[in-house]
Design a protein around this motif. Structure first.
Motif, PDB file in Angstrom:
ATOM      1  N   LEU A   1       5.263   3.674   2.283  1.00 65.68           N
ATOM      2  CA  LEU A   1       4.761   2.358   1.818  1.00 65.68           C
ATOM      3  C   LEU A   1       4.445   1.355   3.330  1.00 65.68           C
ATOM      4  O   LEU A   1       4.997   1.743   4.407  1.00 65.68           O
ATOM      5  CB  LEU A   1       5.991   1.313   1.273  1.00 65.68           C
ATOM      6  CG  LEU A   1       6.480   1.959   0.042  1.00 65.68           C
ATOM      7  CD1 LEU A   1       7.552   0.995  -0.576  1.00 65.68           C
ATOM      8  CD2 LEU A   1       5.073   2.065  -1.168  1.00 65.68           C
ATOM      9  N   PHE A   2       3.475   0.671   3.275  1.00 66.82           N
ATOM     10  CA  PHE A   2       3.261  -0.170   4.286  1.00 66.82           C
ATOM     11  C   PHE A   2       2.425  -1.469   3.607  1.00 66.82           C
ATOM     12  O   PHE A   2       2.020  -1.589   2.353  1.00 66.82           O
ATOM     13  CB  PHE A   2       1.971   0.295   5.263  1.00 66.82           C
ATOM     14  CG  PHE A   2       0.833   0.789   4.953  1.00 66.82           C
ATOM     15  CD1 PHE A   2      -0.232   0.116   4.967  1.00 66.82           C
ATOM     16  CD2 PHE A   2       0.854   2.279   4.384  1.00 66.82           C
ATOM     17  CE1 PHE A   2      -1.395   0.624   4.500  1.00 66.82           C
ATOM     18  CE2 PHE A   2      -0.564   2.668   3.859  1.00 66.82           C
ATOM     19  CZ  PHE A   2      -1.626   1.971   3.881  1.00 66.82           C
ATOM     20  N   LEU A   3       2.220  -2.681   4.361  1.00 64.28           N
ATOM     21  CA  LEU A   3       1.749  -3.878   3.825  1.00 64.28           C
ATOM     22  C   LEU A   3       0.318  -4.324   4.375  1.00 64.28           C
ATOM     23  O   LEU A   3       0.288  -3.891   5.580  1.00 64.28           O
ATOM     24  CB  LEU A   3       2.683  -4.870   4.212  1.00 64.28           C
ATOM     25  CG  LEU A   3       4.272  -4.814   3.234  1.00 64.28           C
ATOM     26  CD1 LEU A   3       5.125  -5.821   4.104  1.00 64.28           C
ATOM     27  CD2 LEU A   3       3.966  -5.229   1.755  1.00 64.28           C
TER      28      LEU A   3
ATOM     29  N   CYS B   1       1.029  -1.143  -0.109  1.00 60.29           N
ATOM     30  CA  CYS B   1      -0.009  -0.159   0.044  1.00 60.29           C
ATOM     31  C   CYS B   1       0.894   1.304   0.032  1.00 60.29           C
ATOM     32  O   CYS B   1       2.036   1.298   0.672  1.00 60.29           O
ATOM     33  CB  CYS B   1      -0.813   0.368   1.363  1.00 60.29           C
ATOM     34  SG  CYS B   1      -1.684  -1.564   1.425  1.00 60.29           S
ATOM     35  N   VAL B   2       0.498   2.293  -0.784  1.00 62.43           N
ATOM     36  CA  VAL B   2       1.131   3.523  -0.770  1.00 62.43           C
ATOM     37  C   VAL B   2       0.271   4.460  -0.149  1.00 62.43           C
ATOM     38  O   VAL B   2      -0.798   4.620  -0.566  1.00 62.43           O
ATOM     39  CB  VAL B   2       1.086   4.052  -2.291  1.00 62.43           C
ATOM     40  CG1 VAL B   2       2.055   5.255  -2.260  1.00 62.43           C
ATOM     41  CG2 VAL B   2       1.842   2.854  -3.068  1.00 62.43           C
ATOM     42  N   GLY B   3       0.786   5.222   0.864  1.00 60.55           N
ATOM     43  CA  GLY B   3       0.278   6.086   1.774  1.00 60.55           C
ATOM     44  C   GLY B   3       0.442   7.585   1.198  1.00 60.55           C
ATOM     45  O   GLY B   3       1.535   8.060   0.532  1.00 60.55           O
TER      46      GLY B   3
ATOM     47  N   VAL C   1     -10.896   4.786  -0.722  1.00 57.09           N
ATOM     48  CA  VAL C   1     -11.238   4.376  -1.915  1.00 57.09           C
ATOM     49  C   VAL C   1      -9.784   4.468  -2.817  1.00 57.09           C
ATOM     50  O   VAL C   1      -9.311   5.482  -2.664  1.00 57.09           O
ATOM     51  CB  VAL C   1     -12.454   4.666  -2.723  1.00 57.09           C
ATOM     52  CG1 VAL C   1     -12.151   6.124  -3.129  1.00 57.09           C
ATOM     53  CG2 VAL C   1     -12.705   3.812  -3.925  1.00 57.09           C
ATOM     54  N   GLU C   2      -9.318   3.378  -3.239  1.00 55.55           N
ATOM     55  CA  GLU C   2      -8.056   3.438  -4.020  1.00 55.55           C
ATOM     56  C   GLU C   2      -8.091   2.544  -5.313  1.00 55.55           C
ATOM     57  O   GLU C   2      -8.823   1.362  -5.266  1.00 55.55           O
ATOM     58  CB  GLU C   2      -7.110   2.675  -3.091  1.00 55.55           C
ATOM     59  CG  GLU C   2      -7.152   3.498  -1.836  1.00 55.55           C
ATOM     60  CD  GLU C   2      -5.785   3.482  -0.973  1.00 55.55           C
ATOM     61  OE1 GLU C   2      -4.794   2.802  -1.346  1.00 55.55           O
ATOM     62  OE2 GLU C   2      -5.952   4.053   0.289  1.00 55.55           O
ATOM     63  N   LEU C   3      -7.186   2.806  -6.260  1.00 58.68           N
ATOM     64  CA  LEU C   3      -7.005   2.175  -7.390  1.00 58.68           C
ATOM     65  C   LEU C   3      -6.012   1.164  -7.157  1.00 58.68           C
ATOM     66  O   LEU C   3      -4.959   1.552  -6.628  1.00 58.68           O
ATOM     67  CB  LEU C   3      -6.633   2.794  -8.758  1.00 58.68           C
ATOM     68  CG  LEU C   3      -6.438   1.966  -9.964  1.00 58.68           C
ATOM     69  CD1 LEU C   3      -7.329   1.286 -10.278  1.00 58.68           C
ATOM     70  CD2 LEU C   3      -5.687   2.935 -10.955  1.00 58.68           C
TER      71      LEU C   3
HETATM   72 MG   LIG Z   1      -4.567   4.236   2.042  1.00 59.22          MG
END
Ligand SMILES: [Mg+2]
Ligand SMILES: O=C([O-])CC(=O)C(=O)O
Length: 224
Positions: free
Chosen positions: A44-46, A22-24, A72-74
């Motif tokens: 970044l996190f997982l 995941c990109v924050g 909500v994310e792509l």
């Molecule tokens: Mg997020």
């Protein structure tokens, strides 16, 4: 076709048990609404594959949070793995996309941030990654310019465009693969635009990606 071959159909990538990266803070408007600095490098996190939840099953509010947020994310589904992938070749590694929610226990995340601790329990719990059906690559001609929206009980909360990402999809693939080898079936969540807000038990969430697809999830309380 053998069982093994059928199980490796990319359109069921969530069953493969691969990484969710995941990109924050990849949208300035969302970084600002949470009073975070605009990043100069991707954050970044997982999430583990056990975070996946599919339509028809509820998003469960963990017992330890009283402020569960939707984001909500792509999602970008990796079709061909690699290490140190060049930006110019990055899109060749993409099999397709998925609409995703990065469910976040915001109160726990705030506590972790203030103590300098990792975000695991804020981000990686069961059902923290609701996802749509797989979207083949050809169905989104420009993933860097699609709208994403989310409604809670029919009220529009998020309505953003991937054109506002700080770091582009090719940049993210290249950046991540320098440190974490990407594998077929991995999913990259590319960050959320502004409008994140709390959800409660019994809420109905609906999200969509332009004219490509919509998905719905009900929120329930974890009962154990
Ligand atoms: Mg997020
Ligand atoms: O929790 C956060 O604000 C970071 C994040 O996942 C995002 O920006 O999508």
């Amino acid at each position: 076709m053998t069982q093994t071959m059928a199980a490796r159909n990319i359109s069921q990538f969530w069953e493969w048990g691969r990484k969710i990266i995941c990109v924050g803070r990849n949208y300035a408007d969302h970084a600002k609404e949470l009073k975070n600095a605009i990043p100069t490098e991707p954050v970044l996190f997982l999430k583990p594959p056990s975070a996946y939840v599919r339509e028809g099953s509820p998003i469960l509010v963990p017992r330890y949070t009283s402020n569960l947020h939707h984001e909500v994310e792509l999602g970008v589904v990796i079709g061909k793995g690699g290490t140190s992938i060049a930006q110019s070749a990055a899109m060749e590694h993409v099999a397709g996309y998925a609409l995703c929610l990065d469910m976040t226990a915001r109160d726990i995340q705030d506590e972790c941030k203030s103590k300098g601790l990792p975000w695991t329990l804020a981000k990686a719990f069961n059902t923290s990654c609701p996802i749509s059906d797989f979207i083949p690559k050809e169905r989104i001609s420009d993933p860097g310019n699609v709208t994403l929206w989310l409604k809670v009980n029919d009220q529009l909360r998020q309505n953003g465009c991937t054109a506002d990402m700080i770091f582009s999809i090719p940049y993210l693939i290249s950046y991540i693969s320098d440190f974490i080898t990407l594998e077929e079936g991995d999913l990259i969540l590319t960050g959320t635009p502004k409008g994140v807000s709390a959800v409660q038990e019994h809420d109905e969430l609906q999200a969509g990606i332009q004219d490509v697809l919509t998905m719905s999830f009900r929120v329930d309380r974890e009962n154990h």
